[in-house]
Design an enzyme around this catalytic site. Structure first.
Site, PDB file in Angstrom:
ATOM      1  N   LYS A 255       0.876  -1.331  -0.059  1.00  0.00           N
ATOM      2  CA  LYS A 255      -0.023  -0.097  -0.008  1.00  0.00           C
ATOM      3  C   LYS A 255       1.027   1.250   0.026  1.00  0.00           C
ATOM      4  O   LYS A 255       1.911   1.012   0.617  1.00  0.00           O
ATOM      5  CB  LYS A 255      -0.747   0.117   1.299  1.00  0.00           C
TER       6      LYS A 255
ATOM      7  N   ARG B 249     -10.224 -11.538   0.713  1.00  0.00           N
ATOM      8  CA  ARG B 249     -10.866 -12.634   0.126  1.00  0.00           C
ATOM      9  C   ARG B 249     -10.461 -13.938   0.153  1.00  0.00           C
ATOM     10  O   ARG B 249     -11.041 -15.103   0.138  1.00  0.00           O
ATOM     11  CB  ARG B 249     -11.239 -12.015  -1.382  1.00  0.00           C
TER      12      ARG B 249
HETATM   13  N1  BES Z   1      -8.177  -3.765   3.719  1.00  0.00           N
HETATM   14  C1  BES Z   1      -8.354  -3.329   2.061  1.00  0.00           C
HETATM   15  C2  BES Z   1      -9.646  -2.673   2.103  1.00  0.00           C
HETATM   16  C3  BES Z   1      -9.911  -1.315   2.711  1.00  0.00           C
HETATM   17  C4  BES Z   1      -9.738  -0.181   2.060  1.00  0.00           C
HETATM   18  C5  BES Z   1     -10.536  -1.443   3.904  1.00  0.00           C
HETATM   19  C6  BES Z   1      -9.789   1.049   2.919  1.00  0.00           C
HETATM   20  C7  BES Z   1     -10.470  -0.121   4.696  1.00  0.00           C
HETATM   21  C8  BES Z   1     -10.327   1.066   4.112  1.00  0.00           C
HETATM   22  C9  BES Z   1      -8.396  -4.565   1.198  1.00  0.00           C
HETATM   23  O1  BES Z   1      -7.538  -5.543   1.833  1.00  0.00           O
HETATM   24  C10 BES Z   1      -7.484  -4.168   0.355  1.00  0.00           C
HETATM   25  O2  BES Z   1      -6.521  -3.596   0.251  1.00  0.00           O
HETATM   26  N2  BES Z   1      -8.547  -4.096  -1.082  1.00  0.00           N
HETATM   27  C11 BES Z   1      -8.074  -3.607  -2.246  1.00  0.00           C
HETATM   28  C12 BES Z   1      -8.310  -4.482  -3.160  1.00  0.00           C
HETATM   29  C13 BES Z   1      -7.688  -4.456  -4.608  1.00  0.00           C
HETATM   30  C14 BES Z   1      -6.241  -4.673  -4.592  1.00  0.00           C
HETATM   31  C15 BES Z   1      -8.174  -5.301  -5.566  1.00  0.00           C
HETATM   32  C16 BES Z   1      -8.430  -2.141  -2.590  1.00  0.00           C
HETATM   33  O3  BES Z   1      -9.758  -1.997  -2.157  1.00  0.00           O
HETATM   34  O4  BES Z   1      -7.857  -1.299  -3.206  1.00  0.00           O
HETATM   35 ZN    ZN Z   2      -5.268  -5.332   1.242  1.00  0.00          ZN
END
Ligand code: BES
Ligand code: ZN
Ligand code: ZN
Length: 497
Positions: A277, A351
């Site tokens: 991230k 997931r």
């Molecule tokens: N934990 C995150 C989602 C999230 C985003 C939770 C903002 C709380 C606040 C999740 O694991 C994630 O990183 N999702 C990605 C998915 C993508 C890589 C397909 C996302 O939402 O960007």
């Molecule tokens: Zn994630």
């Protein structure tokens, strides 16, 4: 809050602060004469003159100089009685809780009848007060060594009613149970990630099980390896903290049938893994176990209220870290179900964890599945921060769930999951599924991926990435964890058989 005393008249109130509703509707005015020992006729005149606002959710604080214990009254504006909803009233009580916190009050009285409106009767007022006030009163625990704040608790409440006192007290107490479970879930989410590891989360679940007599099972890394849970294990691969698969069972019927499963994402920290991230996106990822907290909060309510419904809770707990052993994009993994997955993005980890947890819930006898997760940023783009996104494979099940959301006032909105969405989840040169089909509509791909593991079992997916945390204070709580879906999951288990 422990003691709930009931009183029939104001003369006998011993609390410092009295909470009174002021609606614009005339019916409630007739009771003002009850105040004559304190105010004479002046009160009604003050309301008419606008000194005390009857505007919805306006709170007027008024000092009282009498020879009784009463020091002040908080008047709560209700607006027009006929348009007042239960959610309005819950929020108004949330604001009362905030005011009590600011005033450092720990004993208060609520005049229940003053809040009754054409559509909300006294037992419901009692419930909403029991729920809203402690939710609003909630304080985020902190570690500031320089703080000299005095801690206050709501520990003494008097309910004033001329109606059925016993019924009101009971209803208020159930409201409190709901609020306290929300606040405990908020605490879990607000905890720094170094203070809440997967092991800590499992220990918390064991404590809950002891308190409420749930059957509990905690699977450690070796046991997960034995079972072949490649989803949760691959996410955990880069971590020095062991994963845990947490299962709680609440059996309310003679037979273990019609089992409702709550499945929670318990990622105690999400760095994104090698699909790292960006630095602004990582802060806050201690809250990536909001789904697990929602499930545990709901189980606490179930433990307290003991509804007639068999419930199993399954939580996949791990963090998502980087190291020489971490999983990587291009890896192909085998999940507990036997389905293989091509990993295209290690940040789409929730997931993978949920897939295994859902398969395990089914193996434990689940007939209905609800998974709850801070799964995608996509749900925030689609619906904003104040709406939980949903998917389902069963209309009837979903409709019945929506009735519970109306009761609790938690906003849920369903998105579609089409055959072409499923096709994209199943498109891979290397495996049965891929974990990241693209950024367009990716809330649907995230939830839809979990649905692949639910298969034909009636299933609802709840994406709380937006609703699990508030970026600013709101009527029912401060900035930070909200305890989203705790109340709705419990209410749903309670209203269905
Ligand atoms: N934990 C995150 C989602 C999230 C985003 C939770 C903002 C709380 C606040 C999740 O694991 C994630 O990183 N999702 C990605 C998915 C993508 C890589 C397909 C996302 O939402 O960007
Ligand atoms: Zn994630
Ligand atoms: Zn995540």
């Amino acid at each position: 809050m422990s003691i709930v005393a009931g009183k029939q008249t104001f003369q006998s109130v011993t609390a410092e602060t009295i909470i009174i509703g002021v609606g614009k509707h005339r019916e409630q005015m007739k009771n003002w004469s009850e105040f004559s020992p304190f105010f004479g006729e002046t009160l009604e005149a003050w309301i008419r003159a606008g000194e005390i606002s009857s505007d919805r959710k306006k709170i007027t604080k008024m000092p009282v100089a009498t020879n009784s214990n009463i020091k002040r009254i908080l008047f709560v504006g209700l607006g027009e009685g006929k348009t007042l909803t239960e959610e309005n009233l819950r929020e108004a009580f949330g604001l009362v809780g905030k005011e009590l916190k600011a005033l450092k009050v720990n004993d208060f009285a609520v005049w229940l009848d003053s809040f009754v409106s054409p559509t909300i009767e006294e037992v419901d007022v009692a419930f909403l007060a029991g729920e809203g006030i402690p939710m609003g009163f909630y304080k985020v625990p902190h570690y500031k060594t320089t703080s000299n704040e005095v801690d206050t608790y709501l520990d003494r409440i008097e309910l004033i009613t001329k109606g059925n006192l016993e019924e009101a007290v009971e209803s208020f107490e159930v409201g409190q149970i709901y609020a306290e479970a929300v606040n405990e879930a908020r605490n879990l989410v607000n905890l720094p990630p170094n203070m809440l590891t997967p092991t800590d989360l499992a220990n918390y679940a064991v404590e809950l099980a002891k308190e409420y007599d749930f059957e509990v099972e905690i699977l450690n890394k070796a046991q997960l390896e034995e079972l072949g849970m490649g989803g949760i294990l691959s996410v955990n691969q880069g971590s020095s903290e062991e994963p845990r698969l947490i299962t709680l069972k609440y059996q309310a019927k003679d037979k273990w049938e019609d089992v409702l499963a709550f499945v929670g994402k318990g990622v105690t920290y999400d760095t994104g893994g090698y699909s790292l991230k960006p630095r602004e996106g990582m802060v806050g990822m201690k809250g990536d176990m909001g789904g697990a907290a929602a499930v545990l909060g709901a189980m606490k309510i179930i433990g307290e209220t003991r509804p007639k419904r068999n419930v199993v809770a399954v939580i996949g707990a791990t963090d998502n870290m980087v190291s020489g052993t971490a999983f990587k994009p291009d890896d192909v993994i085998t999940t507990y179900s036997g389905k293989t997955v091509e990993v295209l993005n290690t940040d789409a980890e929730g997931r993978l964890v949920l897939g295994d947890a859902v398969s395990y819930a089914k193996q434990q006898g689940a007939n209905y599945l609800i998974d709850v997760a801070t799964l995608t940023g996509g749900v925030i783009i689609a619906l904003g921060m104040d709406k939980t996104g949903a998917l389902t494979n069963n209309e009837e099940f979903f409709e019945s769930f929506m009735e519970a959301t109306i009761e609790t006032g938690e906003f849920v909105w369903r998105l579609p999951l089409t055959e072409s969405d499923k096709k994209r989840i199943r498109k891979s040169d290397m495996a049965d599924l891929n974990n990241s089909p693209g950024r367009d509509g990716h809330m649907i791909f995230g939830g839809g991926f979990v649905g692949e593991f639910a298969e034909d079992t009636p299933w609802i997916h709840l994406d709380i990435a937006g609703t699990s945390e508030a970026k600013a204070p709101y009527d029912l709580g401060p900035k930070g964890a909200t305890g989203a879906m705790v109340r709705t999951l419990a209410a749903f288990a309670t209203k269905t058989k």
